[in-house]
Design a protein around this motif. Structure first.
Motif, short mmCIF file in Angstrom:
data_model
loop_
_atom_site.label_atom_id
_atom_site.label_comp_id
_atom_site.label_asym_id
_atom_site.label_seq_id
_atom_site.Cartn_x
_atom_site.Cartn_y
_atom_site.Cartn_z
N ILE A 140 -8.96 -26.92 -55.29
CA ILE A 140 -7.97 -25.88 -55.02
C ILE A 140 -8.49 -24.50 -55.41
CG2 ILE A 140 -5.70 -25.01 -55.73
CD1 ILE A 140 -4.77 -27.91 -55.98
N ALA A 141 -9.00 -24.38 -56.62
CA ALA A 141 -9.47 -23.07 -57.09
C ALA A 141 -10.70 -22.60 -56.32
CB ALA A 141 -9.77 -23.13 -58.59
N GLU A 142 -11.54 -23.53 -55.88
CA GLU A 142 -12.73 -23.14 -55.11
C GLU A 142 -12.33 -22.59 -53.74
OE1 GLU A 142 -16.06 -26.26 -56.88
OE2 GLU A 142 -14.83 -26.85 -55.17
N ALA B 95 -14.43 -18.17 -66.18
CA ALA B 95 -14.63 -17.07 -65.22
C ALA B 95 -13.39 -16.86 -64.37
CB ALA B 95 -15.84 -17.37 -64.33
N TYR B 96 -12.67 -17.95 -64.06
CA TYR B 96 -11.44 -17.81 -63.27
C TYR B 96 -10.36 -17.09 -64.07
CZ TYR B 96 -13.30 -20.86 -59.64
OH TYR B 96 -14.06 -21.37 -58.63
N VAL B 97 -10.22 -17.46 -65.33
CA VAL B 97 -9.20 -16.82 -66.17
C VAL B 97 -9.50 -15.32 -66.32
CG1 VAL B 97 -8.12 -16.80 -68.44
CG2 VAL B 97 -8.82 -18.98 -67.41
N ILE B 98 -10.75 -15.02 -66.65
CA ILE B 98 -11.13 -13.62 -66.90
C ILE B 98 -11.12 -12.82 -65.59
CG2 ILE B 98 -13.02 -12.15 -67.71
CD1 ILE B 98 -13.82 -14.49 -69.56
N GLY B 99 -11.63 -13.41 -64.54
CA GLY B 99 -11.70 -12.69 -63.27
C GLY B 99 -10.32 -12.38 -62.72
N LEU C 282 -11.37 -26.24 -65.42
CA LEU C 282 -11.69 -26.24 -66.85
C LEU C 282 -11.99 -27.66 -67.33
CD1 LEU C 282 -8.99 -23.68 -67.95
CD2 LEU C 282 -11.42 -23.42 -68.42
N TYR C 283 -11.27 -28.62 -66.80
CA TYR C 283 -11.51 -30.03 -67.12
C TYR C 283 -12.91 -30.47 -66.68
CZ TYR C 283 -11.18 -35.08 -66.19
OH TYR C 283 -11.42 -36.44 -66.10
N PHE D 115 -16.82 -11.40 -61.25
CA PHE D 115 -16.69 -10.11 -60.56
C PHE D 115 -15.97 -10.28 -59.21
CE2 PHE D 115 -18.18 -6.79 -57.70
CZ PHE D 115 -18.01 -5.64 -58.46
N THR D 116 -16.32 -11.33 -58.49
CA THR D 116 -15.69 -11.56 -57.18
C THR D 116 -14.19 -11.78 -57.32
OG1 THR D 116 -17.72 -12.51 -56.27
CG2 THR D 116 -15.66 -13.10 -55.18
N LEU D 117 -13.80 -12.58 -58.28
CA LEU D 117 -12.37 -12.83 -58.48
C LEU D 117 -11.65 -11.55 -58.90
CD1 LEU D 117 -12.64 -16.25 -60.35
CD2 LEU D 117 -12.02 -15.88 -57.96
#
Length: 509
Positions: free
Chosen positions: A404-406, A78-82, A69-70, A246-248
């Motif tokens: 990390i998230a990737e 997309a990470y939060v929603i997914g 997010l930073y 969608f993938t997450l």
């Protein structure tokens, strides 16, 4: 001292927190195989929800999400929603049915549903691969945290932190972890939100609910410094955002260590209510991560700091800690934040390594190679597998391939392209058979890694199946392959079709 060198006070707080978890884990140290990888004690709906949330709150959630997010602003939502939407998908489509089917692990479900040792073996291999990829992201977070705590380089922090994490996993089993997961969630929620409230107070925003108060900070960033943090798709296209989301989402619904939580509840209602509580507990932390990212940008801008892109990428994974330091929070409060981050990474590593070890010792060795293996043998093999998997993860994490998230997103893509379709059709379509499941899972593996395998030769592959977002086209393709192959080959046994109709879908508990 909290910015450079040896951070004594935060280190003492982290050590005390980890010590309390280790003591609790030692009390419940597993001596039976059922305690080590599969079973666990029923701890109620709210307790189960806390266990789900703490099992889910990894370094990616605690550190990685704030970092993305930073870097990317709106796009990283997309990470939060997914991730959150994946739990809703799991709740609607599979939570109760998985519980009714009554198998202990994802490979156990695949092996039993499709009556195929080959399908079980492939599923176990996929589960182990997911655990290794996911753990690599956690180890990167652990390495960065320990490097910051001890004032060392990343490599030394990784070796030290990895050794402590693996020691915990070996000393405690799933029963201990489940008990600690409730304590851990309390530590997580307090450690993540308390410093955020302090930051909001020091910056002059609505501190009682900083999850809402940071909206004014976004406006201040744009008005004072021309930084439009809420600009949609500034870091990617709409297609890339949808593909990632969608993938997450489907990956969340296919992760083995998430699915395994439904096996320790007594009935379908408890399975669903545990998931509802888990979703609520997860949302409390997810609403807070964007505030850290906005405050970091604001503090940098007000200090006249404009880090070059390479520097922002390098420090993004620890920007949550860095924001607390830049905001001038006291050392003890930064220590609480670091303790929460370390706990999140440790317990996710524990769940993933145990899942991977269970796949090796139970799904491959016991179910396929040696069905007469004793509990002692299986336990020894599981512990040995934890050590081996940890060594593999440690080696990869020495040179982490991304943020990390990737890295975590790749594990989600693999789960979404393989295990999710196998579960979805296995539960909801009685005609799905072993041949379709095997063809589908193998197709999913190829699709997930299509970009590194074929992207250099056929560039369009990287556009259609991005490494972190391949399930938008990959999961439907796998479902189509499973349906086509199943229709062209003999149907599953009448006994299994009747079991699905009568036991999995036929009654309510």
């Amino acid at each position: 001292m909290t910015d450079a060198g040896f951070n004594l006070i935060p280190l003492l707080i982290v050590a005390a927190t980890l010590g309390s978890f280790i003591v609790s884990g030692l009390r419940a140290r597993s001596r039976e195989m059922s305690d080590y990888g599969f079973g666990g004690r029923y701890i109620g709906r709210v307790g189960g929800g806390a266990a789900i949330a703490s099992n889910w709150m990894s370094a990616a959630s605690f550190l990685g999400m704030g970092g993305l997010l930073y870097l990317q602003g709106y796009y990283a939502l997309a990470y939060v929603i997914g991730w959150t939407g994946g739990y809703v998908l799991l709740l609607v489509l599979m939570a109760g049915q998985i519980r009714r089917f009554g198998k202990y692990t994802a490979p156990d479900f695949v092996g039993a549903r499709y009556d195929s040792p080959a399908a079980r073996l492939i599923s176990a291999g996929i589960s182990i691969t997911i655990s290794v990829i996911y753990c690599t992201a956690q180890f990167k977070g652990i390495g960065m945290l320990f490097a910051w705590l001890f004032g060392t380089d990343y490599r030394s922090g990784l070796l030290l932190g990895g050794a402590v994490a693996v020691g915990y996993v070996i000393l405690s089993g799933v029963l201990g972890v489940a008990r600690n997961q409730q304590l851990q969630y309390t530590v997580l929620i307090v450690s993540f939100i308390l410093p955020l409230m302090a930051l909001a107070y020091k910056l002059g925003y609505f501190w009682m609910l900083p999850q809402f108060g940071y909206g004014v900070a976004i406006q201040d960033l744009k008005r004072e410094f021309g930084i439009n943090f809420a600009a949609p798709f500034a870091s990617g296209t709409l297609f890339q955002w949808v593909a990632l989301c969608f993938t997450l989402m489907v990956g969340t619904a296919g992760l083995p260590h998430v699915l395994s939580r439904f096996y320790v509840v007594p009935n379908i209602r408890d399975a669903r209510w545990s998931l509802v509580w888990g979703l609520f507990f997860i949302a409390l932390i997810y609403w807070s991560a964007p505030a850290y990212a906005v405050f970091a940008r604001l503090l940098e801008a007000r200090a006249g700091m404009v880090p070059p892109p390479a520097a922002t990428t390098g420090m993004a994974d620890i920007v949550v800690i860095r924001t607390a330091v830049m905001g001038g929070l006291p050392a003890w409060m930064i220590g609480i934040l670091a303790a929460g981050a370390t706990s999140a990474a440790f317990f996710t590593v524990a769940g993933l390594l145990i899942t991977g070890a269970a796949s090796l010792s139970h799904d491959i060795y016991y179910r396929i190679i040696n069905p007469r293996a004793s509990e002692v043998t299986k336990m020894a093999l599981a512990k040995g597998a934890v050590v081996v998997l940890s060594a593999v993860v440690l080696f990869i994490a020495l040179h982490p391939p991304g943020l990390i998230a990737e890295i975590t997103a790749v594990a989600f893509a693999l789960a979404g392209n393989t295990i999710f379709p196998a579960f979805l059709l296995g539960i909801w379509w009685g005609r799905a058979n072993r041949y379709g499941a095997i063809a589908g899972m193998l197709t999913g593996v190829v699709v997930t890694f299509a970009t590194p395998l074929f992207g250099g030769v056929v560039p369009a592959v990287a556009d259609i199946f991005p490494l972190t977002s391949s399930a938008l086209f990959g999961a439907p393709l796998v479902v189509a392959v499973m349906i086509a192959v199943s229709l062209l080959t003999p149907p599953p046994s009448e006994e299994m079709r009747r079991f699905l109709a009568e036991q999995v879908h036929g009654h309510m508990e």
